[in-house]
Design a protein around this motif. Structure first.
Motif, short mmCIF file in Angstrom:
data_model
loop_
_atom_site.label_atom_id
_atom_site.label_comp_id
_atom_site.label_asym_id
_atom_site.label_seq_id
_atom_site.Cartn_x
_atom_site.Cartn_y
_atom_site.Cartn_z
N ILE A 91 0.85 -1.19 0.00
CA ILE A 91 0.00 0.00 0.00
C ILE A 91 0.89 1.23 0.00
N GLN A 119 -4.76 6.69 -2.91
CA GLN A 119 -3.84 5.64 -2.48
C GLN A 119 -3.61 4.61 -3.58
N CYS A 179 -9.68 5.08 -0.68
CA CYS A 179 -9.83 3.99 0.30
C CYS A 179 -9.10 2.73 -0.13
N GLU A 216 -6.43 1.44 0.84
CA GLU A 216 -5.91 0.62 1.94
C GLU A 216 -6.98 -0.33 2.47
N HIS A 217 -8.23 0.08 2.39
CA HIS A 217 -9.31 -0.78 2.90
C HIS A 217 -9.72 -1.82 1.86
N HIS A 268 -7.41 -4.78 1.69
CA HIS A 268 -7.53 -5.88 2.66
C HIS A 268 -8.64 -6.85 2.27
N LEU A 269 -9.74 -6.30 1.80
CA LEU A 269 -10.84 -7.16 1.33
C LEU A 269 -10.33 -8.08 0.22
N ALA A 307 -7.06 -8.75 -0.52
CA ALA A 307 -5.93 -9.60 -0.10
C ALA A 307 -6.45 -10.83 0.65
N GLU A 322 -16.53 0.22 -1.36
CA GLU A 322 -16.40 -1.21 -1.61
C GLU A 322 -17.26 -1.66 -2.80
#
Lengths: 500, 500
Positions: free
Chosen positions: A365, A371, A432, A434-435, A438-439, A441, A464
């Protein structure tokens, strides 16, 4: 075996860990579950790169920068502000105050370990499994975890020419206030984060990089987005090669460079060098430990076990020469320690212990705005290996919530295996990230198919929803529907992933 | 069968959808994949509640409010905002401009449907599977999806007393500017979002609720956090019962209430009523369709298929009386339509079609600051059903990234099944809840164990690390380690979930 010398303590341990940074601390904690015969050797005081000069202070600078930027943008929401006045000294003071809080908490943790487990001093090999610590201790270890970390690369010539102007992230956060102008050298994650943050804090930024685009994006469809999105307010010079640095008038420094066949120069207060980090092996006398540096200046080791050949040495964290990422350093440290102490037996014949978290899913990230994130396998790698895949795309330009937040810039690309319908990887520049990263990854790591993921709940209106758009686009391609769905805020409002 | 009347069109279709909101539009799109013999009946123009007066405009107001708040807080980062001022008219103008953009895009989508599929007018039942539309059409349908939506509940007495001052979210976003003062009635999601947003935009807010805490938190360990976190700058009165409303001097309104045994009153410019929404059945002549209202004023229906008894009628979206949530309305609509058209055959004996997305994982988000989210099964429900579970906790007070963002408030609680080690649900009030909620909702939906999840990658420093902290805490309890790990920024820096 070394003969006893006067004044020298002799220790015989299962595990010696050299370096008490993030990887070394993680190694200690993992190993301490298995043995109490272990020691951590630290030469320069506790506290991790992450807390001292890495993740934490950089995010603090970025947070301040994003506040300044938000003030300048507030008029777009109906909030009027004449301007943002950046108090450089106050910005740096808050940064250091919180940074020191984080460092202190790391130090407190290390100092809470039993004194018998802690040695202070410089370690050097005096034999394959034997270390001397300054002049006060000799440690014979069944296994050794090297976790000596990394330092920023700075060419000697630059150092000699303008040492007083040169900064790395090791020194940037010690500045009493912000400089008026800075040259940032390097287009990787750190260069990108710092160039943008400093610019948003009112510093005049000249940003030089060898690359043709900042931020390290790899997908050829995303790379062209990087320059317009990340260079606002910055003098950005890509494909630049620094020729020389020199003192200039008025206490400034001059950076001379070639770029695209032209010569150029920039005169600035400071020069921040972000061209990479290199492992620290200083004074370790690696050869006496039976270790050698390869031509890249790294120690070859087995990737999964982190073990160096058949030796008793394991590498953990930045010293291994991999990406300097905290979460991987910690995993490395844990893994190395688990390997190193898992089984009793002669040090040179450690059986392979089961690896905790065998698969590693890449997760990178960059905390710029928008981002950048890269997850799992990249477009280039998949293409090179002729893996059959489709790319599901979501454009943030007309993504509902992103538009509400005035952050509707960038795109997400998700790579889906044609055969197994699993998500192989993804890359994005956008809100977003970074968020969303994670979803994605977790989905990659778990080997989820797009069909499972498209059945998972997504609220509204959230960023999302772009993940669903991209997954739906991939599914349409797998179903042979070639037409690309136009990006639309509708995709947020009235579509739940079917009907593509 | 109705005899032909002059001027009346007669249509015979597989599916009639009443209402072209989010649920109706989703139903149309799902059904259109199976049949072209369908019609959507809309009485009041296209455009969804979500886009017109729900999700989208409320998030726009919240976004403006968060910008105003960020400016006031910027000094904590060393940034001074010079001359910050909320321009209420500009805030509302931006809100409506983007809102109208979203509404237009919804309208364009509906208007792109074939004209033969669209009827304009009020529908009413004239038989079990027969509808009349105004005076111009009679629709005989094999199945009917009722998607007539909901409206805000406003007691008649209040309407009669101070109609000119009363607002609901249907009218709030039409205000030319912001009022000077407002009473917000209701402590649910909408009341919470609007009370805080209006307060942050400089409106004096008196917030009255029957509940003992705002935001709808259910976990008894989280509920006490709600008042201190969500009432800053607001006159909050819990356990309040509105007695009466009346016009007051100066063109204002007076709200009289009882609270905790005391009487009180507030004089304000406007009163925003957020005490719930009720299904819209106006003029549908439900009885002629063979439908009856139960004592709650709802139509009983089978939860999974959305079908009303053995009738040909399916309910979709808010009209079903469930939570008015866009993502569930869309799923409902799709599901109802799929059920309704899946199989040919006599309307009263539709076989059960396989349900797309059979399991439904609850996902609720309140976009206040800090945000609130509830995922899957709640603490109360699990306790009541004697489900054996442990609660993994993460406190945001000392979570590294949250502290960097100056958002280190709140807590996350994750409920983990003792037997199967799967995540059953979670609830939180804290930073980035909307993002953590998706990570958790996907995990619940997929039935993931904490062991799988603790192996998944998490970057650093990110708020997602709190999820790992909570999962690790749950795992420690399952391993019989009763000691609770103290919250610490270390948990972000040097811990990857083991070693608890």
């Amino acid at each position: 075996m070394t003969a006893a010398k006067p004044g020298l303590r002799h220790l015989d341990v299962d595990l010696a860990i050299v370096g008490a940074g993030s990887a070394g601390m993680a190694a200690y904690k993992a190993a301490a579950r298995h043995t109490s015969r272990l020691v951590v050797i630290e030469s320069s005081g506790y506290g991790t790169l992450c807390a001292r000069a890495g993740c934490m202070p950089s995010k603090l600078l970025i947070e301040a920068a994003s506040r300044a930027h938000a003030i300048r943008q507030a008029h777009r929401f109906g909030i009027q502000a004449v301007g943002a006045r950046v108090d450089g000294a106050a910005v740096m003071a808050r940064l250091r105050e919180l940074r020191d809080y984080f460092v202190d908490s790391v130090i407190r943790e290390a100092e809470a370990w039993p004194a018998a487990h802690r040695l202070t001093g410089r370690a050097r090999f005096i034999g394959p499994c034997e270390l001397q610590v300054d002049d006060h201790a000799i440690v014979k270890a069944r296994s050794i975890v090297l976790a000596t970390g990394s330092r920023a690369v700075v060419p000697d010539a630059w150092r000699e020419a303008i040492d007083g102007h040169l900064l790395t992230t090791d020194t940037l956060f010690e500045l009493p206030s912000l400089p008026r102008s800075i040259a940032v050298i390097g287009g990787g994650a750190i260069g990108t984060e710092m160039a943008q943050a400093l610019s948003r804090l009112g510093v005049r930024v000249v940003w030089l990089m060898r690359e043709d685009a900042p931020g390290g994006l790899r997908d050829p469809a995303l790379r062209p987005l990087a320059i317009p999105l990340l260079s606002e307010g910055i003098t950005l010079i890509t494909r630049a090669e620094v020729r020389s640095m020199a003192e200039a008038e008025g206490g400034q420094a001059r950076v001379e460079f070639d770029a695209n066949g032209e010569r150029g120069s920039a005169v600035v207060d400071k020069v921040l060098v972000c061209i990479g980090r290199q492992p620290v092996f200083d004074g370790l006398d690696l050869d006496k430990g039976g270790l050698t540096l390869n031509k890249e200046g790294l120690v070859d080791h087995e990737d999964r076990s982190t073990r160096v050949g058949e030796s008793c040495v394991f590498l953990a964290g930045d010293v291994s020469g991999a990406h300097p990422l905290l979460h991987e350093a910690v995993r490395d440290g844990r893994r190395a320690a688990t390997q190193a102490v898992a089984q009793p037996g002669p040090p040179h014949h450690l059986p392979e212990a089961p690896l905790e978290g065998g698969r590693r899913t890449a997760l990178r990230i960059v905390f710029c705005d928008p981002q950048i994130a890269a997850i799992g396998r990249g477009h280039e790698e998949l293409t090179r290996s002729h893996h059959p895949f489709v790319t599901g795309v979501a454009d943030f330009t007309d993504q509902g919530r992103s538009r509400i937040k005035d952050m509707n810039r960038g795109a997400l690309r998700v790579y889906v295996c044609r055969d197994r319908r699993v998500v192989l990887g993804a890359e994005m520049i956008g809100p977003c990230a970074e968020h969303l990263a994670h979803l994605l990854a977790w989905s990659v790591h778990q080997g989820q198919t797009i069909d499972t993921l498209l059945d998972c709940p997504i609220y509204h209106p959230v960023v999302e929803e772009a993940v669903r758009t991209a997954l739906g686009h991939a599914r349409a391609q797998l179903a042979g529907q070639a037409t690309m769905r136009p990006a639309s805020p509708l995709s947020a409002c009235a579509d739940m992933g079917i009907g593509l």
